[in-house]
Design an enzyme around this catalytic site. Structure first.
Site, PDB file in Angstrom:
ATOM      1  N   HIS A  82       0.852  -1.191   0.000  1.00 51.64           N
ATOM      2  CA  HIS A  82       0.000   0.000   0.000  1.00 51.64           C
ATOM      3  C   HIS A  82       0.880   1.231   0.000  1.00 51.64           C
ATOM      4  CE1 HIS A  82      -3.453   2.555   0.826  1.00 51.64           C
ATOM      5  NE2 HIS A  82      -2.673   3.220   1.651  1.00 51.64           N
ATOM      6  N   ASP A 161     -15.224   1.561   7.379  1.00 54.44           N
ATOM      7  CA  ASP A 161     -14.319   2.615   6.925  1.00 54.44           C
ATOM      8  C   ASP A 161     -15.030   3.560   5.972  1.00 54.44           C
ATOM      9  OD1 ASP A 161     -11.669   3.881   6.691  1.00 54.44           O
ATOM     10  OD2 ASP A 161     -11.901   3.284   4.617  1.00 54.44           O
ATOM     11  N   ARG A 168     -15.421  11.554   8.881  1.00 53.43           N
ATOM     12  CA  ARG A 168     -14.201  12.292   9.237  1.00 53.43           C
ATOM     13  C   ARG A 168     -13.954  13.441   8.275  1.00 53.43           C
ATOM     14  NH1 ARG A 168     -10.098   7.895   8.511  1.00 53.43           N
ATOM     15  NH2 ARG A 168      -8.590   9.548   8.859  1.00 53.43           N
ATOM     16  N   SER A 183      -7.813   3.059   9.271  1.00 52.25           N
ATOM     17  CA  SER A 183      -8.521   3.088   7.994  1.00 52.25           C
ATOM     18  C   SER A 183      -7.730   2.311   6.927  1.00 52.25           C
ATOM     19  CB  SER A 183      -8.708   4.559   7.580  1.00 52.25           C
ATOM     20  OG  SER A 183      -9.060   4.682   6.243  1.00 52.25           O
ATOM     21  N   LYS A 187      -8.424  -2.031   5.591  1.00 50.17           N
ATOM     22  CA  LYS A 187      -8.679  -2.425   4.193  1.00 50.17           C
ATOM     23  C   LYS A 187      -7.675  -3.486   3.732  1.00 50.17           C
ATOM     24  CE  LYS A 187      -8.995   1.985   3.301  1.00 50.17           C
ATOM     25  NZ  LYS A 187      -9.330   3.381   3.098  1.00 50.17           N
TER      26      LYS A 187
HETATM   27  N1  URA Z   1      -6.150   6.839   3.207  1.00 52.53           N
HETATM   28  C1  URA Z   1      -7.072   6.033   3.790  1.00 52.53           C
HETATM   29  O1  URA Z   1      -7.391   4.977   3.266  1.00 52.53           O
HETATM   30  N2  URA Z   1      -7.610   6.411   4.960  1.00 52.53           N
HETATM   31  C2  URA Z   1      -7.285   7.562   5.586  1.00 52.53           C
HETATM   32  O2  URA Z   1      -7.795   7.842   6.646  1.00 52.53           O
HETATM   33  C3  URA Z   1      -6.336   8.398   4.960  1.00 52.53           C
HETATM   34  C4  URA Z   1      -5.773   8.008   3.774  1.00 52.53           C
END
Ligand code: URA
Length: 441
Positions: A82, A161, A168, A183, A187
């Site tokens: 990621h 999320d 948020r 977050s 994932k």
């Molecule tokens: N990328 C994400 O997936 N979540 C966040 O909170 C910030 C960047």
């Protein structure tokens, strides 16, 4: 248990328990907990923070809030990657085939671009015929047959999320390390991997502006990985200038091919090789030094490039464009942007380069806007380079002639040209593992 008490605990600086976090996440996702209570908790977390294990518990609850991918039918250790995102970041397009060509299966789910950052799916879709909307069975079949596939999210992964991120976004609680870390990691965990390599960017084109901030985020994510049993390694890498020279969808696919052909600029090539080496190490292919050698050898032999071509064909794409870039649809309009004075490129506002590329048509302002795959920027000069007045700084591409003025104006604003040459900036700042932070700069 009452949501009121959970908010009060966090407001008063206490560590929430796994039971409290399970109560919050499950009832927020099913709609029992209203947005105003969830936003009060998000703000309390923002202000009071979370302990490492508490962030891990929250992440696990979020990861389990929807469907989870099952990659157990693929052999070996499944390593995901990621990147926290930036401008010109086409690393996935090169790293995935390098790792797959070493016999490590990579089943990768990626995202789309929004605003100034590009998205891997959009870049892939600039290849004629390429499909990234592939059902789960076919996705896994391609990984079994070819060794890798890169697709959009399949199924209802991490609904917690989706809701929490949207909340948020409108409650000034995005910039919280435990919330960002949970977050991102939720994932990755829901995507079914056993181990994770993170590329945490820092600089003017990144979410985290300094190496210190990026290291804190990396440490939080590595700690989550430990807490939930996924070995996680993070590299802190430079995003104070665009990564590579090309920004824009088909342009970035071309540069990813150049990485695999050994002809790309050093910053993007080195970053891809180092990420691939770290993935190979987590997959058990030897020491980091051995994995670096392995990654380099796969590029040098052409095996990694051939793997990308096979993946593209399996996903319906025309791989001939990867071997001959003139087969890509070409932008009908182009303009050279020239240096306004002599000197050195002292710094670049990297986010502004992304904004310029989006203004040319390469990005989208809203989720359903269409993209001009041919649009983008080919940078001839970056930070540290000497320039003479009138030299070409960059070439802009677009399908729409009217967009070139805006693109030029925005790009010139991104360049700071001064008499003095800046000190060199490293590509890598640190490597963060469960054992600690290893400075690389
Ligand atoms: N990328 C994400 O997936 N979540 C966040 O909170 C910030 C960047």
């Amino acid at each position: 248990m009452r949501m009121y008490d959970i908010i009060e605990h966090k407001r008063d600086g206490h560590e929430l328990t796994p039971e409290e976090l399970n109560y919050f996440v499950s009832r927020y996702v099913d709609g029992t907990i209203p947005e105003y209570q969830a936003s009060a908790l998000a703000m309390a977390i923002f202000l009071k923070g979370m302990t490492a294990r508490e962030t891990g518990w929250l992440t696990w609850e979020m990861a389990c809030s929807g469907e989870m991918m099952d990659l157990s039918s693929l052999p070996g250790i499944k390593v995901d990657k990621h990147s926290t995102g930036g401008v010109g970041d086409k690393t996935t397009l090169a790293v995935v085939p390098i790792v797959a060509s070493c016999g490590i299966p990579v089943a990768k789910m990626s995202g789309r671009g929004l605003g100034h950052t590009g998205g891997t799916l959009d870049k892939l879709e600039s290849i004629p015929g390429m499909s990234v909307s592939i059902d789960r069975e076919r996705f896994l079949q391609i990984v079994r047959e070819v060794g890798c596939a890169v697709v959009g999210q399949t199924g209802n992964l991490v609904p917690a999320d989706k809701k929490l991120y949207a909340l948020r976004d409108v409650t000034a609680t995005v910039d919280s390390i435990p919330l960002i870390a949970s977050s991102i990691m939720s994932k990755k965990i829901a995507a079914g991997c056993d181990a994770i390599v993170l590329d945490v960017k820092c600089g003017s084109g990144a979410f985290m502006k300094t190496a210190d901030q990026a290291t804190k985020l990396a440490e939080a994510m590595v700690a989550i990985g430990e807490e939930v049993g996924r070995t996680t390694v993070a590299l802190i890498t430079d995003m104070d200038r665009p990564l590579g020279n090309k920004v824009g969808n088909s342009l970035e696919v071309m540069e990813a091919c150049q990485v695999l052909q050994g002809t790309a600029p050093a910053d993007i090539s080195d970053t891809c090789l180092e990420l691939a080496a770290n993935m190979l190490q987590l997959a058990g292919r030897g020491s980091l030094a051995e994995c670096r050698e392995l990654a380099r050898a796969q590029v040098a032999s052409g095996a990694a490039f051939e793997r990308l071509c096979r993946m593209v064909e399996a996903q319906g794409g025309d791989s001939r464009v990867l071997r001959d870039f003139s087969r890509f649809p070409q932008a009908p309009c182009k303009r050279e942007v020239r240096a306004p004075r002599d000197g050195f490129v002292f710094s670049m506002q990297t986010e502004q380069v992304g904004i310029a590329s989006a203004a040319l048509g390469a990005g989208r302002e809203t989720i359903d806007a269409t993209i001009d795959y041919t649009a983008g920027i080919d940078l001839a000069r970056k930070t540290g380079d000497p320039v003479h007045k009138g030299d070409v700084l960059a070439t802009l591409y677009s399908s729409n002639k009217d967009r070139l003025d805006d693109g030029e104006h925005l790009l010139l604003e991104a360049y700071d040209i001064q008499d003095e040459q800046p000190l060199p900036v490293p590509h890598f700042f640190a490597r963060v593992t469960a054992a600690g932070v290893e400075p690389l700069a």
